[in-house]
Design a protein around this motif. Structure first.
Motif, PDB file in Angstrom:
ATOM      1  N   THR A 194       0.837  -1.188   0.000  1.00  0.00           N
ATOM      2  CA  THR A 194       0.000   0.000   0.000  1.00  0.00           C
ATOM      3  C   THR A 194       0.874   1.240   0.000  1.00  0.00           C
ATOM      4  OG1 THR A 194      -1.409  -1.297   1.423  1.00  0.00           O
ATOM      5  CG2 THR A 194      -2.003   1.000   1.122  1.00  0.00           C
ATOM      6  N   ARG A 198       1.484   4.590  -2.732  1.00  0.00           N
ATOM      7  CA  ARG A 198       1.426   6.031  -2.490  1.00  0.00           C
ATOM      8  C   ARG A 198       2.420   6.806  -3.330  1.00  0.00           C
ATOM      9  NH1 ARG A 198       1.753   5.748   3.123  1.00  0.00           N
ATOM     10  NH2 ARG A 198       3.686   6.886   2.997  1.00  0.00           N
TER      11      ARG A 198
ATOM     12  N   SER B 105      -4.383  -2.916  -9.752  1.00  0.00           N
ATOM     13  CA  SER B 105      -4.832  -1.633  -9.238  1.00  0.00           C
ATOM     14  C   SER B 105      -6.292  -1.461  -9.608  1.00  0.00           C
ATOM     15  CB  SER B 105      -3.988  -0.498  -9.821  1.00  0.00           C
ATOM     16  OG  SER B 105      -2.712  -0.539  -9.258  1.00  0.00           O
ATOM     17  N   LEU B 130     -10.347   1.725   2.841  1.00  0.00           N
ATOM     18  CA  LEU B 130     -10.934   2.543   1.786  1.00  0.00           C
ATOM     19  C   LEU B 130     -12.088   3.342   2.402  1.00  0.00           C
ATOM     20  CD1 LEU B 130     -10.397   2.655  -1.350  1.00  0.00           C
ATOM     21  CD2 LEU B 130     -12.494   1.369  -1.582  1.00  0.00           C
ATOM     22  N   THR B 135     -14.915   7.317  -1.600  1.00  0.00           N
ATOM     23  CA  THR B 135     -15.208   6.435  -2.714  1.00  0.00           C
ATOM     24  C   THR B 135     -16.539   6.802  -3.361  1.00  0.00           C
ATOM     25  OG1 THR B 135     -14.112   4.739  -1.423  1.00  0.00           O
ATOM     26  CG2 THR B 135     -15.285   4.016  -3.370  1.00  0.00           C
ATOM     27  N   LYS B 149      -7.832   2.433  -5.740  1.00  0.00           N
ATOM     28  CA  LYS B 149      -6.766   1.955  -4.862  1.00  0.00           C
ATOM     29  C   LYS B 149      -5.696   1.296  -5.712  1.00  0.00           C
ATOM     30  CE  LYS B 149      -6.294  -0.897  -0.704  1.00  0.00           C
ATOM     31  NZ  LYS B 149      -5.778  -0.137   0.391  1.00  0.00           N
ATOM     32  N   ARG B 150      -4.447   1.704  -5.494  1.00  0.00           N
ATOM     33  CA  ARG B 150      -3.365   1.129  -6.293  1.00  0.00           C
ATOM     34  C   ARG B 150      -2.784  -0.072  -5.565  1.00  0.00           C
ATOM     35  NH1 ARG B 150      -1.711   5.090 -10.111  1.00  0.00           N
ATOM     36  NH2 ARG B 150      -0.548   3.433 -11.145  1.00  0.00           N
ATOM     37  N   LEU B 152      -3.302  -3.585  -5.128  1.00  0.00           N
ATOM     38  CA  LEU B 152      -4.003  -4.439  -4.170  1.00  0.00           C
ATOM     39  C   LEU B 152      -3.203  -5.708  -3.938  1.00  0.00           C
ATOM     40  CD1 LEU B 152      -7.656  -4.368  -5.530  1.00  0.00           C
ATOM     41  CD2 LEU B 152      -6.552  -2.788  -3.999  1.00  0.00           C
ATOM     42  N   GLN B 156      -7.052  -9.016  -1.575  1.00  0.00           N
ATOM     43  CA  GLN B 156      -7.970  -7.890  -1.799  1.00  0.00           C
ATOM     44  C   GLN B 156      -8.533  -7.941  -3.212  1.00  0.00           C
ATOM     45  OE1 GLN B 156      -5.101  -4.820  -0.913  1.00  0.00           O
ATOM     46  NE2 GLN B 156      -6.046  -4.398   1.054  1.00  0.00           N
TER      47      GLN B 156
END
Lengths: 200, 588
Positions: A194, A198, B105, B130, B135, B149-150, B152, B156
């Motif tokens: 994660t 970013r 992603s 999240l 969202t 969301k980048r 995963l 997920q």
């Protein structure tokens, strides 16, 4: 007017058509299967790659050092603990008379099967079968935490075999405390990924 | 058609008849023309149709018989993406230093989202972290593309996949991941967003890493040693409030760099946030006036020239005045010193005299041969060029004798010291693993005999000289300290030092070299007000050697054994003391 031979040709043509179509459909379905397999290979490959990365990540020297100091009674080795053969005292010339007795399992009966059995007394209270050397070499059982009352560390007991007049064997019963799988936030590969996200 | 329809009945009506017949005739001609035109049209249309059918048939025959292309299949549109495109980087034991991960992603096309409320709620449930409100705002916007969301994790990915929400889509991306994170950051480097190597090995091996076979790059680094070295340097930087520190562990027999670390370092996962100070690799990019560690090369050069012998003595009484400079000693002894005493007490005066005895051209040739006049030949893009005097005058030669007036990188010094101590063979330092049995090229720098003499000098510094704190029982450490004043503008600052220690073990048969350097260390509570190399860098090297010795499988040696004492005996005539100095009962 239709002749007999015409029927033959018609039949052949129909057969050719049907077989052509069925082959074509078979090719089609095989191709679909191939694509599905290829996709699965990619998924598996990606999964393996993630597992490898996680393995390396969990093998981080700093983390291992932390775990070792938390859960092991061992310390890093130092030079004074290492010696060569030349500093060993000379080997005793006499062979113990009871060597054969020591090595041979005299009484196989006490060598209990070492696998975990569902019935009987709880695992934590089981006595280790240590009548002979063979039994002492049986794998030490590691007891999962949820399986019994073996939370407290059992003392190291020295058991002198009644039958074999050999040396005393020390058998340590180690109760495994549940090692937390995640030691800190840094240990979560998901969190790291994660964080990588970013960067965009 | 009948053209003679009307016949004349009377003269009076002739005109009418003739007019009528003329009309008829004209009508007949008109009908004929229309027929002609119709036929023409038919022919043209027929031709067009024939043409079209011919074209279709030709195309059909062409497409079925004479084409090598496969039938277009709808499944092909969804063919899986290629596997990863960048190979791993490993340490010498196979531990990953860098790897690539395929990540999914998550993005959305808000136009296709049916119910933004429901979708946002489900996503927030499937992906903890999240934010629902955010969202929802994204999903109800008017854009055609929003990132949700980048990168995963696979779990997920699966969780979102099973929700089956329309308009919520995945994009496959490849991310570079560095399991040891900052531990090997300077050496391994990092890549940019397009998977292009931007620093370190990632940059110098960019092409090979991207080659088809994806063969992993095995480096010479050992992650365990790297960790130990970094931990000890970090502890030193912390204790002495230094502005930085760096260190190298080298296998002196092959030139392999086993560990190399520079502090402060950085997190390679966030290349955008690295500050210049963190990015700077002190080992290879930084060039410094190394101070007394240069006496290693001065002594080796002087002894190898043949003009200075091991038992010679030199004047360390009178300060040398040259131009506006005065050269004097830090640990002044004010007497004649032997070569070993000059090395042990790190006498500047003695070093200058040794150097002048050997001669300025000899020194210059030696510095060139050892590779101190150009960048270190190692597989890294970040290399500092040495600062060498031009022209090389006597005054330069004199200051270079004790490590000033010439700046080289710490890796230069490590490379040179390895050559001086390993029997005299200069190896190119390398970051690639030398496979067992692989031949290592090298060229002779100094004679075997000089190297043997240098080992004795190295040992005496640790046994009795400035670096007693680097000694590790069992691992016969030898070395040389260096405390250099840092240059501030045109002057040397007296309170800002660069302290370094080069340690080699086991010194009777050198295998590994450990170098540690601190930038501007301050005295700490345990150093009695000192911040010299013997109090800062030497103990750090000692701690490193103590830990890495068993890992490297170095057999501990008993220093009281006669053959060891012989190998390291500097000779009673030269030293004036006896061998009792080596006795383990001595409280060092």
């Amino acid at each position: 007017m239709l002749h007999k031979s015409d029927f033959l040709w018609l039949g052949l043509a129909a057969f050719a058509g049907v077989s052509l179509f069925s082959t074509s459909y078979r090719v089609q379905s095989l191709k679909d299967e191939k694509i599905a397999l290829e996709r699965q290979i990619v998924t598996e490959h990606d999964g393996i790659q993630v597992l490898k990365a996680e393995w390396s990540f969990l093998n981080d020297p700093a983390r291992l050092e932390q775990l070792a100091s938390n859960y092991l009674a061992l310390k890093p080795i130092v030079a004074t603990q290492i010696a060569g053969f030349d500093v060993l005292p000379p080997r005793p010339v006499t062979v113990p008379a009871s060597l054969n007795d020591t090595l041979a399992p005299r009484d196989p009966a006490p060598a209990q099967p070492s696998r975990i059995e569902g019935k009987g007394q709880p695992m934590g209270q089981r006595q280790a079968p240590i009548a002979t050397l063979a039994a002492a070499q049986a794998p030490v059982q590691l007891l999962p935490q949820h399986q019994g009352q073996s939370q407290q560390r059992r003392p190291i007991r020295t058991v002198r075999s009644a039958s074999a007049p050999g040396p005393a064997f020390a058998v340590a019963h180690v109760s495994t405390r549940a090692i937390p799988a995640r030691a800190s936030a840094r240990d979560d590969i998901g969190a790291l990924l994660t964080r990588m996200g970013r960067v965009q | 058609m009948n053209t003679e329809q009307g016949s004349p009945r009377d003269d009076g009506g002739e005109a009418r008849y003739s007019a009528e017949s003329r009309f008829h005739a004209r009508a007949i001609i008109g009908a004929n023309k229309a027929l002609e035109r119709g036929r023409d049209r038919l022919v043209v249309t027929g031709l067009l149709i024939v043409l079209a059918f011919t074209a279709v048939s030709v195309r059909l025959v062409g497409a079925t018989c004479f084409t090598d292309r496969e039938e277009v299949h709808i499944g092909h549109a969804a063919e899986p993406d290629a596997l990863l495109t960048r190979a791993d980087i490993l340490d010498r034991n196979g531990q990953q230093l860098a790897t690539s991960l395929a990540t999914a992603s998550l993005y959305a096309d808000p136009k296709l989202v049916l119910d933004a409320h429901e979708a946002a709620a489900k996503l927030a449930e499937a992906l903890p972290g999240l934010d629902y409100k955010e969202t929802y705002a994204k999903l109800s916007s008017n854009k055609r593309f929003v990132w949700l969301k980048r990168n995963l994790t696979p779990r997920q990915h699966q969780a979102v996949h099973v929700l089956g929400l329309p308009g919520i889509l995945f994009e496959r991306e490849e991310r570079r991941f560095y399991p040891p994170a900052s531990l090997t950051a300077h050496v391994v480097g990092y890549t940019g967003v397009d998977n292009v190597g931007l620093a370190g090995l990632e940059r110098s091996f960019d092409k090979p890493l991207k080659a088809e076979a994806l063969k992993p790059l095995q480096t010479s680094l050992d992650l365990r040693l790297q960790h130990i070295l970094r931990r000890e340097i970090a502890a030193g930087v912390e204790e002495f409030k230094a502005i930085g520190g760096n260190g190298i562990i080298m296998d002196v027999r092959t030139g392999e760099v086993l560990a190399m670390t520079s502090l402060p370092d950085f997190d390679p996962h966030e290349p955008g946030e690295i500050e210049d100070e963190q990015k700077f690799d002190r080992n290879t990019l930084g060039v410094y006036e190394m101070g007394s560690t240069f006496k290693i090369f001065n002594s080796a050069m002087s002894l190898d020239s043949g003009k200075v012998r091991f038992n010679d003595s030199f004047d360390a009484i009178n300060p040398i005045h040259i131009g506006r400079f005065t050269i004097s000693d830090y640990h002044g002894k004010h007497r004649m010193l032997s070569v070993s005493e000059i090395f042990e007490y790190s006498s500047n005066l003695g070093s200058v005299h040794m150097d002048l005895t050997a001669g300025v051209p000899t020194q210059q040739a030696f510095m060139s041969k050892i590779g101190f006049t150009k960048a270190v030949p190692i597989e890294l893009p970040e290399l500092g060029r040495p600062l060498i005097p031009h022209p090389w005058r006597e005054i330069n030669a004199m200051t270079i004798a004790f490590g000033h007036g010439m700046s080289v990188s710490p890796l230069h010094v490590v490379m040179g010291a390895s050559a001086v101590i390993n029997g005299g063979i200069l190896h190119k330092p390398t970051l690639l693993k030398v496979q067992p049995g692989q031949e290592v090229k090298g060229e002779r720098l100094v004679s075997e005999r000089t190297s043997q003499e240098m080992r004795k000098l190295f040992r005496i510094v640790v046994a009795e000289g400035t670096a007693k704190l680097a000694d590790v029982p069992g691992y016969l450490v030898g070395g040389k300290t260096g405390t250099a004043d840092k240059q501030r503008g045109r002057h040397y600052a007296t309170n800002a030092n660069l302290t370094s220690f080069i340690g080699v073990f086991p010194i009777n048969d050198p295998k590994y070299l450990v170098m540690v350097m601190f930038d501007e260390p301050r005295p700490s509570a345990s150093t009695h007000g000192f911040a010299t190399a013997g109090w800062t860098a030497a103990p750090a090297v000692g701690r490193v050697i103590k830990q890495i010795g068993p890992l490297l499988g170095v057999q501990p040696v008993d220093e009281t054994r006669p053959e060891i004492r012989d190998a390291l005996d500097i000779g009673t005539s030269a030293k004036g003391t006896n061998l009792a100095a080596y006795s383990p009962d001595d409280d060092h």
